[in-house]
Design a protein around this motif. Structure first.
Motif, mmCIF file in Angstrom:
data_model
loop_
_atom_site.group_PDB
_atom_site.id
_atom_site.type_symbol
_atom_site.label_atom_id
_atom_site.label_comp_id
_atom_site.label_asym_id
_atom_site.label_seq_id
_atom_site.Cartn_x
_atom_site.Cartn_y
_atom_site.Cartn_z
ATOM 1 N N LYS A 194 0.800 -1.216 0.000
ATOM 2 C CA LYS A 194 0.000 0.000 0.000
ATOM 3 C C LYS A 194 0.841 1.279 0.000
ATOM 4 O O LYS A 194 0.313 2.364 -0.261
ATOM 5 C CB LYS A 194 -0.944 0.011 1.210
ATOM 6 N N THR A 195 2.116 1.162 0.299
ATOM 7 C CA THR A 195 2.977 2.354 0.351
ATOM 8 C C THR A 195 4.098 2.318 -0.687
ATOM 9 O O THR A 195 4.924 3.218 -0.729
ATOM 10 C CB THR A 195 3.598 2.504 1.752
ATOM 11 N N ALA A 196 4.089 1.293 -1.527
ATOM 12 C CA ALA A 196 5.192 1.091 -2.479
ATOM 13 C C ALA A 196 5.295 2.213 -3.515
ATOM 14 O O ALA A 196 6.396 2.537 -3.984
ATOM 15 C CB ALA A 196 5.022 -0.255 -3.189
ATOM 16 N N ASN A 197 4.177 2.815 -3.879
ATOM 17 C CA ASN A 197 4.185 3.823 -4.942
ATOM 18 C C ASN A 197 4.332 5.258 -4.431
ATOM 19 O O ASN A 197 4.204 6.205 -5.204
ATOM 20 C CB ASN A 197 2.898 3.714 -5.774
ATOM 21 N N ILE A 198 4.572 5.410 -3.158
ATOM 22 C CA ILE A 198 4.755 6.753 -2.600
ATOM 23 C C ILE A 198 6.106 7.306 -3.058
ATOM 24 O O ILE A 198 7.144 6.653 -2.905
ATOM 25 C CB ILE A 198 4.692 6.733 -1.065
ATOM 26 N N ALA A 199 6.087 8.497 -3.622
ATOM 27 C CA ALA A 199 7.306 9.103 -4.158
ATOM 28 C C ALA A 199 8.281 9.501 -3.055
ATOM 29 O O ALA A 199 7.866 9.889 -1.947
ATOM 30 C CB ALA A 199 6.948 10.329 -4.994
ATOM 31 N N GLU A 200 9.568 9.422 -3.375
ATOM 32 C CA GLU A 200 10.608 9.843 -2.436
ATOM 33 C C GLU A 200 10.522 11.362 -2.231
ATOM 34 O O GLU A 200 10.086 12.103 -3.111
ATOM 35 C CB GLU A 200 11.996 9.506 -3.000
ATOM 36 N N LYS A 344 7.321 9.770 6.353
ATOM 37 C CA LYS A 344 6.128 10.490 6.788
ATOM 38 C C LYS A 344 5.029 10.399 5.732
ATOM 39 O O LYS A 344 3.841 10.226 6.048
ATOM 40 C CB LYS A 344 6.486 11.949 7.063
ATOM 41 N N LYS A 345 5.419 10.508 4.469
ATOM 42 C CA LYS A 345 4.450 10.371 3.377
ATOM 43 C C LYS A 345 3.813 8.980 3.399
ATOM 44 O O LYS A 345 2.599 8.832 3.226
ATOM 45 C CB LYS A 345 5.130 10.577 2.027
ATOM 46 N N LYS A 346 4.649 7.978 3.604
ATOM 47 C CA LYS A 346 4.146 6.605 3.626
ATOM 48 C C LYS A 346 3.229 6.381 4.835
ATOM 49 O O LYS A 346 2.229 5.672 4.747
ATOM 50 C CB LYS A 346 5.312 5.615 3.638
ATOM 51 N N GLN A 347 3.608 6.979 5.950
ATOM 52 C CA GLN A 347 2.778 6.847 7.143
ATOM 53 C C GLN A 347 1.406 7.473 6.912
ATOM 54 O O GLN A 347 0.372 6.898 7.283
ATOM 55 C CB GLN A 347 3.455 7.509 8.343
ATOM 56 N N ALA A 349 -0.090 7.840 4.066
ATOM 57 C CA ALA A 349 -0.824 6.988 3.132
ATOM 58 C C ALA A 349 -1.399 5.766 3.848
ATOM 59 O O ALA A 349 -2.533 5.359 3.589
ATOM 60 C CB ALA A 349 0.105 6.540 1.998
ATOM 61 N N LEU A 350 -0.622 5.203 4.767
ATOM 62 C CA LEU A 350 -1.087 4.033 5.510
ATOM 63 C C LEU A 350 -2.253 4.402 6.431
ATOM 64 O O LEU A 350 -3.247 3.666 6.517
ATOM 65 C CB LEU A 350 0.065 3.433 6.327
ATOM 66 N N LEU A 351 -2.147 5.545 7.105
ATOM 67 C CA LEU A 351 -3.225 5.985 7.987
ATOM 68 C C LEU A 351 -4.510 6.254 7.191
ATOM 69 O O LEU A 351 -5.612 5.954 7.655
ATOM 70 C CB LEU A 351 -2.799 7.240 8.751
ATOM 71 N N ALA A 352 -4.346 6.801 5.991
ATOM 72 C CA ALA A 352 -5.512 7.039 5.144
ATOM 73 C C ALA A 352 -6.154 5.716 4.734
ATOM 74 O O ALA A 352 -7.385 5.592 4.686
ATOM 75 C CB ALA A 352 -5.095 7.831 3.894
#
Length: 385
Positions: A194-200, A344-347, A349-352
């Motif tokens: 679920k977080t693999a596509n989050i941009a750096e 933080k971005k991945k977190q 996304a996961l919370l969403a």
């Protein structure tokens, strides 16, 4: 390394918490291992009473929930038919308190109890939702992957302790534990998916964060030092203090003549730091009593200073490192900030994603019966009268 606990649901709690926390790891500086500093730390002049000594040990008398007095078996929330009890939440709360007690004062911990209770509850709910979502997905954990994970856990076990022995000692069935571990690994795969596509985080985002949080990158002036203490006692007289002064002067002379500071500290010092050869680690200005601070920050590196008297006793100090105050440059913290901001971005996304799962799932929180609680309190008050 997986922690052995008696409740697999609580084990899952910390697996879920780790999934959330791993993304934001890496932004804070590493701090030196804590060493005992009780005999040199500053005592506020305005506080004649040592509040820390007035606060009961949280783990001799664990914090109990307020007014509603929930029983251990009371259900606090039900997630898709799976119940989370007050007792399970309290297990998580106590584990959090034990971990936090190493860095947070007891009186501050007691004020954080409500927030910790809520955080544990939320994380348990998230864990159940993630576990059920992972089980419904096409993801799978192979026998080979599971065997590799178990081997890794076993390799980290203390010498002379086997995994099965540790589980048996805690009355945990190996097959049940193995199944729970597999579920945790499955949840981990779901989180990664679920977080693999989050941009750096970009260079612009990193620079902006650095500029907006400049104070966070300030580094205070610090020294790394060791000491030997001959402490004062309430029974000391001018005569006994004079003798202690002679004794510590003799110790200093022995060190200057070639004696090993750490070895002598281990043998002669009255401070708990003697177990570390007198090492107090690294500390900034304002952490030690004034006389000790002045000496430690003014001494020549690697040299043994003159005897210093403080309210605690006589000290010999050896400063081994002195770092001036400054600001860590963007270049120094760039990689660290990239990890943090991307995490933080991945977190987020996961919370969403977890919020989406909540909307699609049955999550029922028990509403506390305030009237019943008030009646119970009134009965207790009457009984006291």
């Amino acid at each position: 390394m997986t922690t052995f606990v008696k409740k697999t649901k609580i084990a899952g709690l910390f697996a879920a918490a780790a999934a959330l926390a791993v993304f934001t790891a890496g932004c804070s500086k590493e701090t030196p291992k804590e060493t005992p500093k009780e005999t040199v730390q500053k005592v506020p002049a305005a506080e004649p009473v040592d509040l820390a000594k007035q606060t009961p040990d949280l783990f001799e008398q664990p914090l109990q929930p307020n007014p509603l007095a929930l029983a251990t078996e009371d259900v606090v929330v039900t997630v898709e038919g799976e119940k989370i009890t007050h007792g399970e939440i309290m297990q998580g709360v106590q584990m959090n308190l034990m971990q936090m007690s190493k860095r947070v004062p007891p009186q501050q911990l007691s004020q954080m109890y409500g927030q910790i209770y809520q955080n544990v509850t939320d994380t348990l709910v998230a864990n159940i939702l993630l576990t059920k979502a992972a089980e419904k997905s096409s993801l799978a954990v192979s026998d080979a992957e599971l065997a590799k994970e178990i081997a890794l856990i076993e390799s980290n076990a203390p010498k002379g302790t086997s995994l099965k022995d540790a589980l048996a000692e805690n009355k945990i069935d190996f097959d049940e534990w193995k199944k729970d571990l597999k579920n945790q690994m499955l949840v981990r795969k779901l989180v990664e998916e679920k977080t693999a596509n989050i941009a750096e985080a970009t260079a612009v985002e990193i620079a902006k964060f650095y500029e907006e949080n400049a104070d966070s990158f300030k580094v205070p002036e610090t020294v790394t030092a060791s000491h030997i203490l001959l402490k004062f006692t309430p029974e000391d007289t001018d005569i006994t203090k004079a003798q202690k002064k002679k004794d510590i002067e003799k110790i200093r002379a022995d060190i200057l003549a070639g004696g090993d500071f750490a070895a002598i500290a281990g043998e002669k010092s009255d401070c708990p730091s003697s177990k570390q050869g007198g090492s107090l680690g690294t500390f900034a200005r304002g952490q030690m009593v004034p006389e000790f601070e002045t000496a430690a920050f003014s001494q020549e590196i690697g040299k043994v200073g003159d005897v210093v008297e403080t309210q605690f006793g006589y000290h010999i100090i050896k400063t081994t490192k002195h770092e001036q105050a400054g600001i860590r440059s963007l270049a120094e913290v760039k990689d660290q900030l990239q990890d943090y901001l991307t995490g933080k971005k991945k977190q987020e996304a996961l919370l969403a994603y977890i919020e989406e799962l909540k909307k699609k799932s049955s999550v029922e929180f028990k509403k506390p019966d305030l009237d019943a609680a008030a009646k119970t309190d009134a009965v207790k008050t009457d009984a006291v009268k």
